[in-house]
Design a protein around this motif. Structure first.
Motif, PDB file in Angstrom:
ATOM      1  N   SER A  87       0.877  -1.168   0.000  1.00 36.78           N
ATOM      2  CA  SER A  87       0.000   0.000   0.000  1.00 36.78           C
ATOM      3  C   SER A  87       0.918   1.222   0.000  1.00 36.78           C
ATOM      4  O   SER A  87       1.996   1.197   0.605  1.00 36.78           O
ATOM      5  N   PRO A 135      -5.058   1.018   5.933  1.00 33.72           N
ATOM      6  CA  PRO A 135      -5.165   1.915   4.777  1.00 33.72           C
ATOM      7  C   PRO A 135      -6.428   1.691   3.950  1.00 33.72           C
ATOM      8  O   PRO A 135      -7.032   2.654   3.475  1.00 33.72           O
ATOM      9  N   ALA A 136      -6.864   0.439   3.817  1.00 36.04           N
ATOM     10  CA  ALA A 136      -8.060   0.168   2.995  1.00 36.04           C
ATOM     11  C   ALA A 136      -9.299   0.785   3.649  1.00 36.04           C
ATOM     12  O   ALA A 136     -10.165   1.341   2.963  1.00 36.04           O
ATOM     13  N   LEU A 173      -3.807   7.596  -0.935  1.00 33.70           N
ATOM     14  CA  LEU A 173      -3.650   6.179  -0.570  1.00 33.70           C
ATOM     15  C   LEU A 173      -3.849   5.313  -1.803  1.00 33.70           C
ATOM     16  O   LEU A 173      -4.910   5.397  -2.453  1.00 33.70           O
ATOM     17  N   VAL A 225      -4.122   1.520  -2.589  1.00 37.80           N
ATOM     18  CA  VAL A 225      -4.254   0.220  -1.917  1.00 37.80           C
ATOM     19  C   VAL A 225      -4.551  -0.838  -2.977  1.00 37.80           C
ATOM     20  O   VAL A 225      -5.499  -0.689  -3.751  1.00 37.80           O
TER      21      VAL A 225
END
Ligand code: 5RP
Length: 232
Positions: free
Chosen positions: A93, A191-192, A209, A211
């Motif tokens: 990520s 992060p997701a 971000l 991902v």
């Protein structure tokens, strides 16, 4: 990161990823710049590439090197996109957007069969977030949008403050005419989950971000270049 290591990472990515005839996504930043140089060198040697740049800066560089350019609208799908990053974690990520180009970078990465990153160990982290999260926000009611982003951080237990990016006393404006903010935070455990929350905020055009987009990192050090793939 030394220029020498940036060039080494770019050379290894070119060696492993490039085949004449490919459609390429060209990333943005001081590391990606080396990869664009290499594409230019290969074209001078007779190879063929058709490229989509992820920023106006990269477009100008590629044009100056005689690299043939096109648009996503024209080709729809890219074979491989090679870009830099601000951070990557063990799952690969990423946090991107230090150069305010993450919207176009993500659009290109999403439409690439493969996206790879070139970096050195300074970009490698156990958990994302020491680098503040870049945020591209439409100018209309931008501080209201910034507050909504702070609430999203708080909702996930992340201590965060969203600050407008300013350079030389003036607000930073992206290639798309939007404002750039940065989400200072105390670490992004999931992060997701944060990406999903941010994706739902109207007025936030895109966050930095990435991902599930990066297939490999070419990680340069004095010992050579390691190819890192995502760990679960
Ligand atoms: C630009 C980016 C860059 O890839 C990122 O900031 C890394 O840049 P550099 O290679 O100069 O360290 O995401 O939006």
């Amino acid at each position: 990161m030394s220029d020498h290591l940036k060039r080494l990472a770019a050379e290894k990515a070119a060696e492993c990823e490039l085949r004449s005839g490919m459609k390429l996504g060209l990333g943005t930043g001081s590391t990606a710049k080396h990869f664009v140089d290499i594409v230019g060198e290969r074209i001078r040697l007779g190879e063929h590439y058709l490229c989509v740049p992820t920023s106006e800066a990269t477009r100008k560089q590629a044009e100056s090197l005689g690299v043939p350019l096109t648009t996503l609208d024209q080709i729809g799908e890219i074979d491989v996109c090679v870009d830099g990053t601000d951070e990557f974690d063990p799952a690969l990520s990423l946090i991107k957007g230090g150069g305010a180009a993450h919207l176009r970078e993500k659009m290109v990465a999403l439409r690439s069969k493969r996206m790879v990153v070139i970096a050195d160990a300074s970009k490698k982290v156990a958990r994302l977030g020491a680098f503040s999260l870049p945020l591209e926000i439409v100018p209309f009611a931008h501080s209201v949008t910034a507050q909504a982003i702070e609430k999203a951080f708080a909702g996930l237990g992340i201590k965060g403050e969203v600050r407008q990016r300013v350079k030389d006393g003036a607000p930073v404006v992206s290639d798309n005419g939007n404002l750039i903010y940065d989400g200072v935070n105390d670490g992004i455990p999931d992060p997701a989950a944060l990406a999903a929350k941010l994706d739902g905020i109207t007025g936030l055009v895109e966050h930095g971000l990435f991902v599930g987009l990066c297939s490999a990192v070419y990680l340069a050090s004095d010992a050579g270049v390691a190819v890192i793939t995502p760990s679960a």
